[in-house]
Design an enzyme around this catalytic site. Structure first.
Site, mmCIF file in Angstrom:
data_model
loop_
_atom_site.group_PDB
_atom_site.id
_atom_site.type_symbol
_atom_site.label_atom_id
_atom_site.label_comp_id
_atom_site.label_asym_id
_atom_site.label_seq_id
_atom_site.Cartn_x
_atom_site.Cartn_y
_atom_site.Cartn_z
ATOM 1 N N GLN A 66 3.000 3.747 -5.604
ATOM 2 C CA GLN A 66 2.414 4.894 -6.221
ATOM 3 C C GLN A 66 0.773 4.823 -6.037
ATOM 4 O O GLN A 66 0.205 5.991 -5.926
ATOM 5 C CB GLN A 66 2.781 4.711 -7.697
ATOM 6 C CG GLN A 66 2.214 5.933 -8.602
ATOM 7 C CD GLN A 66 2.220 5.871 -9.874
ATOM 8 O OE1 GLN A 66 2.774 4.834 -10.588
ATOM 9 N NE2 GLN A 66 1.997 6.804 -10.660
ATOM 10 N N ARG A 119 7.331 -1.468 4.232
ATOM 11 C CA ARG A 119 8.223 -0.335 4.314
ATOM 12 C C ARG A 119 7.548 0.371 5.466
ATOM 13 O O ARG A 119 6.434 0.158 5.888
ATOM 14 C CB ARG A 119 8.301 0.570 2.868
ATOM 15 C CG ARG A 119 8.839 -0.158 1.869
ATOM 16 C CD ARG A 119 9.155 1.053 0.797
ATOM 17 N NE ARG A 119 8.214 1.147 -0.090
ATOM 18 C CZ ARG A 119 7.785 2.147 -1.186
ATOM 19 N NH1 ARG A 119 8.599 3.260 -0.778
ATOM 20 N NH2 ARG A 119 6.923 2.248 -1.743
ATOM 21 N N GLY A 161 0.863 -1.267 -0.068
ATOM 22 C CA GLY A 161 -0.122 0.034 -0.135
ATOM 23 C C GLY A 161 0.794 1.335 0.069
ATOM 24 O O GLY A 161 0.388 2.338 -0.075
ATOM 25 N N TYR A 170 7.820 -9.264 -15.004
ATOM 26 C CA TYR A 170 6.438 -8.696 -14.690
ATOM 27 C C TYR A 170 5.437 -9.128 -15.401
ATOM 28 O O TYR A 170 4.345 -9.527 -14.930
ATOM 29 C CB TYR A 170 6.710 -7.146 -14.898
ATOM 30 C CG TYR A 170 5.739 -6.175 -14.445
ATOM 31 C CD1 TYR A 170 5.115 -6.442 -13.007
ATOM 32 C CD2 TYR A 170 5.140 -5.329 -15.353
ATOM 33 C CE1 TYR A 170 3.948 -5.525 -12.901
ATOM 34 C CE2 TYR A 170 4.217 -4.287 -14.978
ATOM 35 C CZ TYR A 170 3.707 -4.280 -13.807
ATOM 36 O OH TYR A 170 2.675 -3.729 -13.431
#
Ligand SMILES: NC(=O)C1=CN([C@@H]2O[C@H](COP(=O)(O)OP(=O)(O)OC[C@H]3O[C@@H](n4cnc5c(N)ncnc54)[C@H](O)[C@@H]3O)[C@@H](O)[C@H]2O)C=CC1
Ligand SMILES: CC(=O)[C@H](N)C(=O)O
Length: 375
Positions: free
Chosen positions: A68, A92, A65, A197
């Site tokens: 960006q 983080r 979350g 990705y």
């Protein structure tokens, strides 16, 4: 497979008839001998759909979350469902404004037990799975991208299926490759991406749809274009140039672009992207003829974007220093995205085209910069 069918029936009956008259139990896919992996049809798996009818509002967990998109989505969902019904999570440390704006919790999607504990303890009913490594950083660290984007997704899928969650996983224009039709790219076509990705996102689309058909998981997926936002930084993708140009234009008047001037890619302003996410999550089941939809807003090249910015800031100087990894990725992606199905099925409609996007970005970044200079 009659034995498996019988086993799953027994399991289902046991689960549907709780002696206490309370909510049906959910099943830990990884911990029981009659795993729902053995359930043979979606209707047999209907016991998974417990959840958010039992409360007025969904209780939402957003993984990854702090990237960006997550903080903006939390803001939108909190406005709609209440501050305490939306939990942001990441590995983080949150900046203090985010930490004080609503519930935040540490969650590493590679830690299955920790994820399950969070879902259980907070009675989560919707899961928005944003954790990922994006296209450019993924190519720089394939092993980590494989772990986060594929192993992490497996944890999310199992937990969502076990606890009857409505699950949103974003996919991307990067889920297509050089053999896909590129102008426009429809929902259903060849998908042979050449990045870890893209491969991981095709895997997510297919696994989510498989869990939907096999176990009744309420899986919903939108393929986002490149997303452009003013108050959050992109996390290492191929479309990042389209955010950076605004910051550099306002702060230095110079921008060095890492893609060729004629590289056309589908793009979207963040408010449209987050609204689409909420709308597809709220869409009635019967409106969803598919589980993975393209969504689109606009499509432009670096040169077209620079020209539009120069209408407001005529002194902006743009040069090109091509990043060969990003260029190769962009050259394999859609140029225009066909989102007819999203528009027809659940009424998707974008608000921002290129002129409104540029005006909005410059207004925001310009006023931020003036405030910073004044302090
Ligand atoms: N931003 C864009 O232009 C687009 C984004 N998407 C998708 O939307 C989602 C969100 O995108 P962004 O916010 O831009 O990504 P981002 O790269 O900015 O943020 C991803 C977040 O995932 C977190 N993360 C990494 N490893 C983790 C782990 N083991 N456990 C928990 N969290 C972990 C990171 O700390 C980071 O905050 C992603 O799945 C992305 O693929 C799709 C298309 C376009
Ligand atoms: C389009 C995306 O998925 C992302 N912004 C990226 O460029 O990797």
């Amino acid at each position: 497979m009659p034995v498996i069918r019988a086993l799953s029936k027994v399991a289902k009956q046991a689960l549907l008839a709780p002696a206490c008259g309370c909510q049906p139990l959910t099943v830990a896919i990884r911990n029981i001998s009659f795993s729902p992996r053995q359930v043979t049809s979606a209707s047999d798996a209907s016991f998974h759909s417990v959840s958010f009818s039992e409360t007025d509002h969904p209780k939402v967990l957003i993984t990854g979350g702090l990237g960006q998109l997550g903080v903006g989505l939390a803001k939108l969902l909190r406005k709609r469902f209440g501050k305490n019904n939306v939990i942001l999570s990441d590995i983080r440390k949150p900046p203090s404004n985010v930490f004080h704006s609503g519930p935040f919790i540490y969650s590493d999607i590679l830690d299955y037990k920790n994820l399950r504990e969070i879902v259980v303890n907070n009675r989560i009913t919707w899961l928005v799975h944003y954790s990922a490594l994006l296209s450019a950083v993924g190519e720089a660290n394939v092993a980590l991208a494989r772990a986060v984007n594929i192993t992490g997704l497996h944890n999310i899928l199992d937990i969502a299926a076990e606890h009857g969650l409505r699950l949103f996983v974003p996919s991307t224009i990067g889920a297509f490759g050089p053999t896909s039709p590129r102008n426009p790219t429809p929902d259903l076509c060849v998908q042979r991406p050449r990045t870890i990705y893209g491969v991981s996102k095709v895997h997510a689309e297919l696994m989510g749809e498989y869990y939907h058909h096999r176990y009744g998981l309420d899986f919903r997926c939108l393929r986002y274009p490149g997303i452009i936002s003013a108050d959050s930084q992109p996390g290492g993708g191929t479309t990042d140039y389209a955010v950076q140009i605004f910051h550099d234009a306002v702060k230095t008047g110079k921008f060095e672009c890492n893609l060729k001037p004629d590289t056309r890619l589908p793009m979207m302003y963040i408010d449209d992207c987050l609204r689409a996410t909420l709308e597809v999550m709220e869409a009635p089941l019967e409106t969803l003829s598919m589980r993975t939809y393209n969504i689109n807003a606009m499509s432009f090249t670096p040169e077209e974007l620079a020209n539009e910015v120069q209408k407001q800031l005529p002194d902006l100087q743009v040069s090109y220093e091509i990043d060969s990894v990003r260029q190769a990725i962009a050259d394999s992606w859609p140029m225009n995205f066909d989102d007819t199905n999203a528009r027809n099925d659940w009424g998707w409609k974008h608000d921002y085209d290129l002129p409104e996007l540029v005006q909005t970005m410059l207004n925001y970044i310009g006023s931020e910069s003036r405030i910073a200079q004044a302090n």
